[in-house]
Every structure is written in structure tokens, then in C-alpha cells.
Design a protein around this motif. Sequence first.
Motif, PDB file in Angstrom:
ATOM      1  N   ALA A 113       0.835  -1.210   0.000  1.00 10.10           N
ATOM      2  CA  ALA A 113       0.000   0.000   0.000  1.00 10.10           C
ATOM      3  C   ALA A 113       0.864   1.251   0.000  1.00 10.10           C
ATOM      4  O   ALA A 113       0.551   2.240  -0.687  1.00 10.10           O
ATOM      5  N   LEU A 114       1.948   1.221   0.758  1.00 15.86           N
ATOM      6  CA  LEU A 114       2.858   2.370   0.811  1.00 15.86           C
ATOM      7  C   LEU A 114       3.499   2.614  -0.553  1.00 15.86           C
ATOM      8  O   LEU A 114       3.575   3.761  -1.037  1.00 15.86           O
ATOM      9  N   THR A 115       3.947   1.553  -1.181  1.00 19.53           N
ATOM     10  CA  THR A 115       4.607   1.681  -2.493  1.00 19.53           C
ATOM     11  C   THR A 115       3.644   2.218  -3.547  1.00 19.53           C
ATOM     12  O   THR A 115       3.989   3.133  -4.317  1.00 19.53           O
ATOM     13  N   ILE A 116       2.441   1.695  -3.587  1.00 22.94           N
ATOM     14  CA  ILE A 116       1.453   2.161  -4.572  1.00 22.94           C
ATOM     15  C   ILE A 116       1.075   3.610  -4.308  1.00 22.94           C
ATOM     16  O   ILE A 116       0.946   4.426  -5.232  1.00 22.94           O
ATOM     17  N   GLY A 117       0.901   3.941  -3.011  1.00 25.18           N
ATOM     18  CA  GLY A 117       0.525   5.307  -2.670  1.00 25.18           C
ATOM     19  C   GLY A 117       1.551   6.332  -3.125  1.00 25.18           C
ATOM     20  O   GLY A 117       1.195   7.385  -3.678  1.00 25.18           O
ATOM     21  N   PHE A 118       2.837   6.035  -2.934  1.00 24.31           N
ATOM     22  CA  PHE A 118       3.878   6.970  -3.350  1.00 24.31           C
ATOM     23  C   PHE A 118       4.116   6.912  -4.859  1.00 24.31           C
ATOM     24  O   PHE A 118       4.429   7.935  -5.482  1.00 24.31           O
ATOM     25  N   HIS A 119       3.968   5.729  -5.445  1.00 24.24           N
ATOM     26  CA  HIS A 119       4.204   5.609  -6.885  1.00 24.24           C
ATOM     27  C   HIS A 119       3.188   6.420  -7.687  1.00 24.24           C
ATOM     28  O   HIS A 119       3.545   7.091  -8.666  1.00 24.24           O
ATOM     29  N   PHE A 120       1.922   6.370  -7.260  1.00 20.53           N
ATOM     30  CA  PHE A 120       0.872   7.107  -7.970  1.00 20.53           C
ATOM     31  C   PHE A 120       0.643   8.496  -7.383  1.00 20.53           C
ATOM     32  O   PHE A 120      -0.313   9.187  -7.768  1.00 20.53           O
ATOM     33  N   ASN A 121       1.503   8.879  -6.442  1.00 22.11           N
ATOM     34  CA  ASN A 121       1.479  10.225  -5.876  1.00 22.11           C
ATOM     35  C   ASN A 121       0.096  10.581  -5.329  1.00 22.11           C
ATOM     36  O   ASN A 121      -0.478  11.632  -5.644  1.00 22.11           O
ATOM     37  N   LEU A 122      -0.456   9.682  -4.496  1.00 26.14           N
ATOM     38  CA  LEU A 122      -1.764   9.938  -3.886  1.00 26.14           C
ATOM     39  C   LEU A 122      -1.686  11.132  -2.946  1.00 26.14           C
ATOM     40  O   LEU A 122      -0.640  11.443  -2.374  1.00 26.14           O
ATOM     41  N   GLU A 123      -2.823  11.810  -2.783  1.00 26.91           N
ATOM     42  CA  GLU A 123      -2.872  12.997  -1.930  1.00 26.91           C
ATOM     43  C   GLU A 123      -2.528  12.655  -0.483  1.00 26.91           C
ATOM     44  O   GLU A 123      -1.745  13.337   0.166  1.00 26.91           O
ATOM     45  N   THR A 124      -3.117  11.605   0.042  1.00 31.12           N
ATOM     46  CA  THR A 124      -2.835  11.157   1.424  1.00 31.12           C
ATOM     47  C   THR A 124      -2.620   9.646   1.409  1.00 31.12           C
ATOM     48  O   THR A 124      -3.537   8.867   1.716  1.00 31.12           O
ATOM     49  N   PRO A 125      -1.427   9.193   1.049  1.00 29.21           N
ATOM     50  CA  PRO A 125      -1.176   7.744   0.957  1.00 29.21           C
ATOM     51  C   PRO A 125      -1.325   7.019   2.284  1.00 29.21           C
ATOM     52  O   PRO A 125      -1.466   5.796   2.304  1.00 29.21           O
ATOM     53  N   GLY A 138      -3.758  -0.386  18.032  1.00 28.42           N
ATOM     54  CA  GLY A 138      -3.915   1.063  18.163  1.00 28.42           C
ATOM     55  C   GLY A 138      -2.593   1.788  17.977  1.00 28.42           C
ATOM     56  O   GLY A 138      -2.542   2.869  17.370  1.00 28.42           O
ATOM     57  N   ALA A 139      -1.519   1.208  18.496  1.00 31.85           N
ATOM     58  CA  ALA A 139      -0.199   1.834  18.354  1.00 31.85           C
ATOM     59  C   ALA A 139       0.241   1.856  16.894  1.00 31.85           C
ATOM     60  O   ALA A 139       0.794   2.857  16.409  1.00 31.85           O
ATOM     61  N   LEU A 140      -0.006   0.750  16.161  1.00 32.32           N
ATOM     62  CA  LEU A 140       0.386   0.687  14.754  1.00 32.32           C
ATOM     63  C   LEU A 140      -0.381   1.713  13.924  1.00 32.32           C
ATOM     64  O   LEU A 140       0.208   2.504  13.176  1.00 32.32           O
ATOM     65  N   VAL A 141      -1.708   1.715  14.067  1.00 32.62           N
ATOM     66  CA  VAL A 141      -2.542   2.645  13.285  1.00 32.62           C
ATOM     67  C   VAL A 141      -2.261   4.087  13.697  1.00 32.62           C
ATOM     68  O   VAL A 141      -2.160   4.984  12.854  1.00 32.62           O
ATOM     69  N   GLY A 142      -2.121   4.326  15.010  1.00 35.24           N
ATOM     70  CA  GLY A 142      -1.858   5.680  15.491  1.00 35.24           C
ATOM     71  C   GLY A 142      -0.525   6.217  15.004  1.00 35.24           C
ATOM     72  O   GLY A 142      -0.407   7.401  14.646  1.00 35.24           O
ATOM     73  N   THR A 143       0.490   5.363  14.973  1.00 35.36           N
ATOM     74  CA  THR A 143       1.808   5.793  14.500  1.00 35.36           C
ATOM     75  C   THR A 143       1.765   6.171  13.027  1.00 35.36           C
ATOM     76  O   THR A 143       2.309   7.208  12.613  1.00 35.36           O
ATOM     77  N   ILE A 144       1.104   5.357  12.216  1.00 35.20           N
ATOM     78  CA  ILE A 144       1.004   5.665  10.784  1.00 35.20           C
ATOM     79  C   ILE A 144       0.221   6.957  10.567  1.00 35.20           C
ATOM     80  O   ILE A 144       0.557   7.773   9.697  1.00 35.20           O
ATOM     81  N   ASN A 145      -0.797   7.171  11.382  1.00 36.36           N
ATOM     82  CA  ASN A 145      -1.623   8.370  11.236  1.00 36.36           C
ATOM     83  C   ASN A 145      -0.835   9.642  11.551  1.00 36.36           C
ATOM     84  O   ASN A 145      -0.936  10.645  10.838  1.00 36.36           O
ATOM     85  N   VAL A 146      -0.017   9.629  12.609  1.00 37.47           N
ATOM     86  CA  VAL A 146       0.711  10.848  12.989  1.00 37.47           C
ATOM     87  C   VAL A 146       1.915  11.097  12.088  1.00 37.47           C
ATOM     88  O   VAL A 146       2.430  12.221  12.038  1.00 37.47           O
ATOM     89  N   LEU A 147       2.372  10.064  11.382  1.00 36.94           N
ATOM     90  CA  LEU A 147       3.508  10.266  10.477  1.00 36.94           C
ATOM     91  C   LEU A 147       3.111  11.009   9.207  1.00 36.94           C
ATOM     92  O   LEU A 147       3.969  11.489   8.477  1.00 36.94           O
ATOM     93  N   VAL A 148       1.824  11.049   8.894  1.00 38.30           N
ATOM     94  CA  VAL A 148       1.229  11.763   7.760  1.00 38.30           C
ATOM     95  C   VAL A 148       1.611  11.117   6.419  1.00 38.30           C
ATOM     96  O   VAL A 148       0.755  10.881   5.575  1.00 38.30           O
TER      97      VAL A 148
END
Length: 652
Positions: free
Chosen positions: A19-31, A457-467
Motif C-alpha cells: 500500500a505504501l509503495t502504490i501510494g507513493f508511486h501514484f502520488n496519492l494525496e494522502t497515501p 492502536g499503536a500501529l494505526v496511530g503511529t502511521i496516522n501521525v507520520l502523515v
Amino acid sequence: MYWHQLRFPIKLTFALVLALTIGFHFNLETPRWAVMTACIVAGGTAFVAGGDPYSGALRYRGMLRIIGTFIGCIAALAIMITTIRAPVVMLLLCCIWAGGCVWLSSLVRVENSYALALAGYTALIIVVSADAQGKLLLAPQFAVERCSEIIIGIVCAVLADLLFSPRSIKNEVDREIEALLVEHYRLLQLCVAHGEREAVDKSWAALVRRTTALNGMRSNLMMESSRWLRVNRRLKALNSLSLMLITQAGETFLIQNSNSTYIPAHFRAFFEQSVESALDVHQRLKLLRRDITVGGNTYSPETISNWVAAATRYSLLMKGVHTNCNISRTEEDVMKDEVVIKLRSAETHHAMINGIRTFAATAAGSLFWLWTGWSSGSGCMVMLAVITALAMRTPNPLMMVKDFLYGMTAALPLGLFYFAVLMPATQQSMLLLCISLGVMAFIAGILTQRRQIGTLGALVGTINVLVLDNPMSFKINAFLDNALGQMIGCFVSLMVILLIRDNSRARTGRKLLNRLMYAAVSAMTTNKVRRQENHLPALYQQLFLLLNLFPNDIDKYRIGLTLIICHQRLRNADVPVNAELSGFHKQLRQSADRVIAARSDSSRRVLFQRLLDELDVYQQKLAQCEAPASVGDAVSRLIMMLKKYQNALVQI
């Protein structure tokens, strides 16, 4: 560690990295939304299952998330189009929508409630995000982007599930139906021997739970593949047969309380021999069928004859489940025997409390955000909506909120380490970024399948705050705002649950018992269509809910099981076909329905006494119509049962 223990962490890591690779490859607004979705879909399913979920469960949850997201996006657009000039009204409508969705999600099946809860908080997230960025006019773009990013995350999670050896639940089903038949036989042995009441109660309760669990496995099997359609039909019938076996064994035990000679001596001697496998039970059933055929019904107890007939049908369908072969004519006759009836949810008050909690939390957060203009308000609002929507349907909402609170608290130092140390060093390398986040996902996967509180919660919360923007901008103030908003949102959600107490437990328990009472009363009928209806699955579903609400109150369980047995006795009773009796049956059903609908203990007590008086009159009418003794005995037992447990059925 073995492969089956590593399979889920690898699956979660692959889904996140893809998901991270696709999000950055296609330059999504909020990957990060794609990454978070992959983690939530894969991790949430594993947390509930306590390990790597069975094949199909993850895909089903992903489908529900897509449906809920689309409904939420449409609702958000409708609310913004109509109220864009009134921000307070717009946010208030979103809060009402979220509360209404949570209320409805508490009334539907647990596995489908996720879609409604998601629809509720998705609308709020879109409106809040657009408002926080001052881009309300771009709301349609926000909605489209969110849907596309979520779909990408779900596709990544499903692809990971397909690649890394999904587990089929079919083998578990095969083993469980055989083990269940053995346990049914052992319960009948206890009931025939008229053993200790506590041992019988424990065996009854365990079989109800295992039968309910087997029915849940059937749902998972259908999520897995359409090739199990024939197995699904057989398992539906097996569910009813399993409940019938429990009922017949329980009636065998209860009859002996007043008639110790009900079971002949040779039957007692026959059931003293223990069994170890389904093959042993099959051999014992052959001997029992031969004995009953030779002796006839006058020689064999009726409940044991009925038990043997149900167990024989169970064995027939069990073979078909194992082989998944075409359904034979005999099996078709067994499965078409009765129409299964479904009951409405008894948790209406609990659902209302859930909706009020979500509305109160999000409305208070909205007003505070609008009043103060707090920069972290949008993140706090998102957490309020997500937690109150998802936690309310769980058996222990308070524990789930604590899980989120612990996780979001841990996300602050963990996210700070990634934000200040690792990510600046890996910004120029996509490979290093994937490795650093993949390691975190792998460790979280190991802890999640062990149900370690706070991990998901820690995993999802960490990804959320990293933007996770492209390119990244490392603004420490924005990071701290997001992290504090998450933590405060979790804390406020905890306070809402503690302040708005759910006192519906006793009310729901009383309603469940009264519904079981109504089922027993409504079984007295001469209507052929009504007598062919199979209420057992619905009644045992109510009993299972009663077990979950009051796990240590064995008396309530005994009352519920006894009422189900009364229902079966009266349903099979040979009630005379008589116009006067038919009219009185309708009157009894109306009186029982009024008891359920009563709003106070005093009025309920009066209505319940009226029902008892009408049952006494009905018993006299049966005598005048020269009804068989078995009918009068069944009605007498019901009246005695209702009088004995009157306080439990009337008071909250």
C-alpha cells in the motif's frame, strides 16, 4: 516460531509495504489512508480471531469497509451540499448521522455492523477534514480520494491474504461436527443417569456455545468460496438438529425430577458405557434404533426416541458435510422439513445508549472545536467518531477504548522516533522507508495475533501521525498536534463511556426471558403452518445472548432452557382442533405480548397475573374438550414454571 505463527506478521507487513509503495508511486494525496486501511482490515480481523484469520474473513471485512465508505461519502456530500453555509448545523447533522449509524449497527448481525459503523464516522471524517483545511468546496474531491485510497488499501490486504497461504476453516468444521456429536451423546448420558445438576448445566451451556460457534464457522465458510454452498445448506440443518438434541436431552433430565421411573433400567445400563469418537456414537445409535424399533414407543421413552431420530439425521448430514457431494433426496427431505423463524433483536435499549454515546461524544467535540479553533481539534474529532463507532458493538466497549488509549499513547514516542530519527534519514530511499515501516508492521503483527492490548492502536496511530506525504515535511508542531489530538480523543471517548452508563443489561435480560416465555405460550396453536415453524435457532440465539450477558447466573440459564423445552413440548402436543380453543390461543398470545411491552414492573406484574389466570382457564377448556393427557400435562408444567419464576420474569 513455526510458519503458521509467522504467516500473519508477514502478511501484514506485505500489505503495508505494498500500500505504501502504490501510494507513493501514484502520488496519492494522502497515501497514509491506504496504508492505514491495509493495517486495519488485516490487523483488525486477526485481533478478533486471535491469530491468522481464516480464508474469506479478511475479504468479507474489506467488502464491508468499501460499502461503508461509499455510504459515508454519499452522506457527507449530501450534508455539505444542503448545509455548507451553516457550519454548526453541518457538523451537528454529521454527529446525528454517526449516532444513527451506530444505533442501527447495534441492531444488525455483528459481522455486518462494521459497514454501518464505518458509514457513520466516514461522513464525519470527510466533513471535518475538509472544514479543517478550509476546503469545503473541494469536498467531492476529498470523498473520491478517500474512496480510492481505501480501495487500494483493501486490495493490498486481500492480495496479501491470497498470496500467503490462507487457512481454510473446512477442516475445523469437519472436526467440530464430529466432536459435537460425541458431546451430545455424553450430555444424554448425564441426563439419563440424572447426575449432578451442576454438571448437567455446565454440559448444556458448553453445547449451546459450541453449536453457536459452529454456526459462525458456517458463515466463515461461505466467505471463503461459493463451492461450499451444499455444505452451507447441510450446516444450517445441522444447527437446528444440534439444538434439538440439546432440548431432548434437557427434557429427559427434567422429566425425571417428577418421574424417576421415566427411564427403564435397561436404558440406564445401556448409557453407562462411555464413548470416545463419532464412530462409537454411530455404533451406539444402531443399537438404539434396533431397540426402539423392536420395543416401540410404549417401550422406549419419547424423548430418547426423538433424540435418536435427530442424531440419525445429524449423522446423515455429517457425512455430506465431509464429502461435499450432491445432496441426496433423503437429505433434501431432512433440510426442507421446517421453516426456520428469525426473531428481532432484544438489544433495542442497548442500541439506543450506543447511539447516544456516539452523538454526545462527537457533538461535544464539534462544539468545543468550533468555539476554541483548536488546531488539534480535527484529529480529536476523528478519534472520537472512530472509537465510539467501533467500540460500541464489542462485548466490552470499555476495554476496547482502553486498548485505543494505550495504543495512541504508545504511538507518541514510537512515532516521534520515526518522525525525528528514521524517516529523515530514509527520505531519499523508498526501499529504506519500506524496510523501516515493514519492521514495525512485522513486530505489531506478532503482538496483534496474541491479542496484546494496545498493539493495533499503536500501529494505526503511529502511521496516522507520520502523515506520509510526498515529499515529507518534518514540522514538529504539526506532529505533536496530531499525536495529542489522537490521545485526547481517546481519553474523551473513555470519559463518555464512563459517564453515559449502559444500564440496559438487566432490562435486556428480562426482555429475553419474556420472549422465551412468549414463545412457549405461542406454541399452543392449532394452525398447521405455525406448528411447522422452527423457532429453535432463534430461541437458542436469545439463550446464548443471555449466557453472554449473565455468564455466572446459572439460574437465568435454567429458566431460559426450561422455557425452550416447554415450547417444544407444546409445539408437539396434540391440541384438539376447536374454534373456541383457537380464539383463546390468540388471546393468550396477545396477553403474553403485553407483558413484553409493559414499561413498568407494576403494570408488568398485573399483566403477568392476568396471563396466569387465562392459562388456568385454558387448562379447564382443555379438560372440557377432552384433550389428551399429554397436552394437559404440558400446559400444567408451563403454568407451574411461570408461577415458580414469576419474579425473574417480571422484575428488572
